[in-house]
Write a protein that holds these residues in place. Structure first.
Motif, PDB file in Angstrom:
ATOM      1  N   SER A  41       2.309  -5.710  -3.712  1.00 18.24           N
ATOM      2  CA  SER A  41       2.112  -4.394  -3.092  1.00 18.24           C
ATOM      3  C   SER A  41       3.046  -4.137  -1.910  1.00 18.24           C
ATOM      4  O   SER A  41       3.237  -2.990  -1.516  1.00 18.24           O
ATOM      5  CB  SER A  41       0.666  -4.253  -2.607  1.00 18.24           C
ATOM      6  OG  SER A  41       0.443  -5.060  -1.463  1.00 18.24           O
ATOM      7  N   THR A  49     -10.048  -1.435  -1.390  1.00 14.58           N
ATOM      8  CA  THR A  49      -8.593  -1.556  -1.286  1.00 14.58           C
ATOM      9  C   THR A  49      -8.099  -0.567  -0.237  1.00 14.58           C
ATOM     10  O   THR A  49      -8.410   0.621  -0.289  1.00 14.58           O
ATOM     11  CB  THR A  49      -7.910  -1.257  -2.636  1.00 14.58           C
ATOM     12  OG1 THR A  49      -8.440  -2.141  -3.619  1.00 14.58           O
ATOM     13  CG2 THR A  49      -6.409  -1.424  -2.540  1.00 14.58           C
ATOM     14  N   THR A  57      -4.643   0.859   1.615  1.00 14.08           N
ATOM     15  CA  THR A  57      -3.202   0.962   1.427  1.00 14.08           C
ATOM     16  C   THR A  57      -2.582   1.742   2.579  1.00 14.08           C
ATOM     17  O   THR A  57      -3.118   2.763   3.001  1.00 14.08           O
ATOM     18  CB  THR A  57      -2.875   1.674   0.095  1.00 14.08           C
ATOM     19  OG1 THR A  57      -3.537   0.981  -0.967  1.00 14.08           O
ATOM     20  CG2 THR A  57      -1.393   1.708  -0.175  1.00 14.08           C
ATOM     21  N   ALA A  83      -0.672  -3.092   0.573  1.00 14.62           N
ATOM     22  CA  ALA A  83      -2.061  -2.855   0.176  1.00 14.62           C
ATOM     23  C   ALA A  83      -2.841  -4.144   0.378  1.00 14.62           C
ATOM     24  O   ALA A  83      -2.358  -5.237   0.068  1.00 14.62           O
ATOM     25  CB  ALA A  83      -2.147  -2.406  -1.270  1.00 14.62           C
TER      26      ALA A  83
END
Length: 152
Positions: free
Chosen positions: A8, A46, A48, A19
């Protein structure tokens, strides 16, 4: 514990980002009640972050990995450096874009709906919760934290 999502991380001439993921199994002992160690619930969060030359974007996604539904809330605290101690200067330091949001102040007990004026920092102790109007899923804000220092 937050863990970086493999693959990520990005960093190039246009932007940078990452992330992170938090699984319920990694924090299960931090909560009690229906989220205690004997829970049947399972979830993943999650977070980000992406930074470009034009802005700063964050997103949070909650994923139910179990069979049982559950309610949740997300709260993000951002802290911005306010140059030259201008935090109490409403012309220099404010948030624009919360029109129509309900406000509940846990210190004063006040409850009201915001109009078009920007939100500023008062010179009193506050603990405010801002609730979006029904059906509002996206947030479009401008945060000003000093002269020539605004994020949209």
């Amino acid at each position: 514990y937050w863990k970086e999502i493999s693959g990520s991380r990005s960093d190039d001439d246009e932007s940078a980002g990452i992330a992170m993921e938090l699984a319920l199994k990694d924090v299960i002992n931090a909560r009690g009640g229906k989220w205690g160690a004997d829970t049947n619930l399972n979830a993943k969060c999650t977070y980000t972050v992406k930074i470009t030359g034009d802005g700063f974007t964050t997103s949070i996604a909650m994923e139910n990995l179990g069979e049982e539904s559950w309610d949740f809330q997300v709260l993000l605290h951002n802290y911005f450096l306010v140059h030259n101690r201008m935090a109490l200067d409403g012309k220099q330091c404010h948030v624009q874009g919360l029109e129509g949001y309900g406000v509940s102040d846990k210190v004063s007990g006040e409850e009201y709906v915001l109009g078009p004026d920007p939100v500023t920092i008062p010179e009193i102790i506050i603990d405010r919760v801002y609730t979006p109007p029904e059906g509002t899923l996206d947030l479009d804000l401008t945060i000003a934290a000093g002269p020539s220092n605004a994020i949209s």
